[in-house]
Design a protein around this motif. Structure first.
Motif, short mmCIF file in Angstrom:
data_model
loop_
_atom_site.label_atom_id
_atom_site.label_comp_id
_atom_site.label_asym_id
_atom_site.label_seq_id
_atom_site.Cartn_x
_atom_site.Cartn_y
_atom_site.Cartn_z
N GLU A 107 0.87 -1.17 0.00
CA GLU A 107 0.00 0.00 0.00
C GLU A 107 0.90 1.22 0.00
OE1 GLU A 107 -3.10 0.33 2.88
OE2 GLU A 107 -3.41 -1.82 2.90
N PRO A 121 0.08 -5.14 3.02
CA PRO A 121 -1.29 -5.50 3.39
C PRO A 121 -1.34 -6.83 4.13
CG PRO A 121 -0.95 -5.83 1.03
CD PRO A 121 0.30 -5.18 1.57
N ARG A 136 -5.01 -6.19 -0.26
CA ARG A 136 -5.41 -4.81 -0.04
C ARG A 136 -4.38 -3.85 -0.61
NH1 ARG A 136 -5.98 -5.08 6.10
NH2 ARG A 136 -4.64 -3.29 5.78
#
Length: 171
Positions: A107, A121, A136
């Motif tokens: 991220e 993530p 994510r």
């Protein structure tokens, strides 16, 4: 979250330490195949463990083994002793770090000062109706670090000892 710069520095530092460990193999090879000698030619105990504490002012003599080789004369076949350097009898492979790849889903965000921040993530949670895991991460990162070519010095040293050995062997 950590700064992207810190992540790259940590990866680079780890790769550098791995490459340094491989370099120290050169010092171990010298200790394995050569005697450290003083000015009079007497053997000195070699305590050099890596290139950081290596004695570059010292002289080294190859460890050898005496082998008998046949030599044909006009009337008979005699054997003559030949000093064979151990380094020419052993297969030599030189490991080196030529490339390291690091890939990860991360991220990426920025802080108030505009610094790039990254986090990894948590992919351990299952999601969706069918239990599929979903990442994510919003970015896929791949870093490639390549090492430089090593000099051909060891190969040339071995070739020199092989030529000296061939000159000693009759025929």
């Amino acid at each position: 979250m950590i700064e992207f710069r810190q992540l790259v520095e940590a990866i680079h530092s780890s790769i550098h330490r791995a490459a340094k460990s491989v370099e120290e193999d050169g010092a171990r090879r010298i200790n394995k195949f050569f005697y450290k000698v003083d000015e009079s030619g007497d053997e000195i105990k070699n305590t050099d463990k890596n290139f950081d504490d290596f004695d570059f002012d010292a002289s080294y003599r190859p460890k050898t083994v005496t082998m008998e080789f046949p030599s044909r004369t006009a009337t008979e076949v005699k054997t003559i002793p030949v000093e064979v350097p151990l380094i020419v009898l052993s297969p030599i492979t030189t490991p080196k770090v030529t490339e390291a790849r690091f890939s990860a889903d991360i991220e990426v965000t920025t802080d108030k000062e505009g610094k790039l921040l990254v986090s990894f993530p948590d992919n351990t949670k299952s999601g969706g109706w069918f239990g599929k895991k979903s990442s994510r991460g919003n970015t896929r990162l791949e870093l490639v670090v390549q090492g430089s070519e090593s000099p051909d010095g060891l190969k040339k040293v071995i070739e020199g000892y092989e030529r000296a050995l061939r000159a000693q062997i009759p025929g």
